[in-house]
Design an enzyme around this catalytic site. Structure first.
Site, short mmCIF file in Angstrom:
data_model
loop_
_atom_site.label_atom_id
_atom_site.label_comp_id
_atom_site.label_asym_id
_atom_site.label_seq_id
_atom_site.Cartn_x
_atom_site.Cartn_y
_atom_site.Cartn_z
N SER A 144 44.71 52.90 39.03
CA SER A 144 43.49 53.64 38.71
C SER A 144 43.48 54.94 39.50
O SER A 144 43.99 55.00 40.62
CB SER A 144 42.26 52.82 39.06
OG SER A 144 41.08 53.61 38.98
N TYR A 158 37.38 48.21 45.04
CA TYR A 158 38.25 48.48 43.90
C TYR A 158 39.25 49.58 44.23
O TYR A 158 40.45 49.45 43.97
CB TYR A 158 37.41 48.87 42.70
CG TYR A 158 38.20 49.15 41.45
CD1 TYR A 158 38.78 48.13 40.72
CD2 TYR A 158 38.38 50.46 40.98
CE1 TYR A 158 39.50 48.38 39.56
CE2 TYR A 158 39.09 50.72 39.83
CZ TYR A 158 39.65 49.69 39.13
OH TYR A 158 40.38 49.95 37.99
#
Length: 246
Positions: A144, A158
Site C-alpha cells: 500500500s 496498517y
C-alpha cells in the site's frame, strides 16, 4: 523478431484472489497464459465467479479456501496449486486486512490480527510459494502507498504492516536471487473496490488526479512484474496511486 519465452508459463497462485485487486490479477494472469489458483476466506461465491470468468475465456482456474493467518492453510493452498497445475511460476500475495482506530482506542486483538495477516501471513505465503516454485519464478506482494505516507488518523498499524512488507521484499530479494526468482512489491493507493465503494467521491476529491485507481491498472503492473521483461527487477516497491504520496 518474435522469440519464445525463456520461462514456461504454468501455475500461478493469487492469495486473496476472490475480489477487487486480487480478482483482477487472477483474471489478467489467466489471460497471460497461466493456470491460476486463487484463495479466499469467506466468500466462496465471489471466488467461484472469478473461476467461472477465467474458464469462460478458455483458461484454467481453481479456488481454494485458505485463511492467510493460518500457516497450515497457506502451505496447503500452495500444495493444492502445485498438485493441480505443476510447480509455481508466479505467486501474488494480495491477502490483507485493514482496521483503523486511534492509538488510545486500538484493541490488542485487532493489532494481533493485522500483524498475523499482513506481516506473518505474507512471510509464510512467500516462504511456502518459494519452496514449490520454479527457478526463474516471480513473486509479487500487494502492499500500500500507506507504507510511504498514510496521512489518515487511525491508519498507523496498517501503515506499519505495509512498511514491513516493503522491507521484507527488499531483503528477501537477496535470498531468492541465486534461483533467479524475483520478488517485488506493488503499493496501490485508493482503488475502486467494494471496500471503497462508499468513499469514492471523497477519495477522488483528495486525489491529485481527481479519481481513484481501477483494479485492472494494478493487475497490469503485476502482469508486467510476473513477465519475462521484468526479470532484472527485484526487491523494488512500486507505488501506483495517482500522485497521492508525491
Amino acid at each position: 523478431m518474435h522469440t519464445e519465452s525463456s520461462s514456461p508459463k504454468n501455475a500461478a497462485l493469487v492469495f486473496g484472489g476472490s475480489r477487487g485487486i486480487g480478482a483482477a490479477v487472477a483474471r489478467r494472469l489467466a489471460r497471460e497464459g497461466h493456470a491460476v489458483a486463487l484463495t479466499y476466506v469467506s466468500r466462496p461465491d465471489k471466488a467461484a465467479d472469478v473461476v467461472a470468468a477465467i474458464q469462460a475465456e478458455g483458461g484454467r482456474a481453481l479456488a481454494i479456501q485458505a485463511d492467510s493467518a493460518d500457516a497450515g492453510a497457506i502451505a496447503s493452498a500452495v500444495g493444492q496449486t502445485a498438485d493441480a497445475f505443476g510447480p509455481l511460476h508466479v505467486a501474488v500475495v494480495n491477502a490483507g486486512l485493514y482496521r483503523g482506530s486511534p492509538l488510545d482506542e486500538f484493541p490488542l486483538e485487532t493489532l494481533d490480527k493485522m500483524l498475523a495477516v499482513n506481516v506473518r501471513g505474507v512471510f509464510l505465503a512467500i516462504q511456502a510459494a518459494a519452496a514449490r516454485m520454479q527457478d526463474g519464478g516471480r513473486i509479487v506482494t500487494i502492499g500500500s502507498n500507506a507504507a510511504v505516507r498514510g496521512g489518515i488518523v487511525g491508519s498507523s498499524v496498517y501503515a506499519m504492516t505495509k512498511s514491513a512488507v516493503a522491507t521484507l521484499v527488499r531483503e528477501l530479494a537477496l535470498d531468492l536471487a541465486p534461483r533467479r526468482i524475483t520478488i517485488n512489491n506493488v503499493q496501490p493507493g485508493p482503488i475502486e473496490t467494494d471496500i471503497t465503494a462508499d468513499l469514492l467521491d471523497m477519495l477522488a476529491a483528495r486525489s491529485p488526479m481527481k479519481r481513484v485507481g481501477r483494479p485492472e491498472e494494478v493487475a497490469a503492473l503485476v502482469a508486467y512484474l510476473a513477465g519475462d521483461e521484468a526479470g532484472y527487477m527485484t526487491g523494488a516497491s512500486l507505488t501506483l496511486d495517482g500522485g497521492w504520496v508525491v
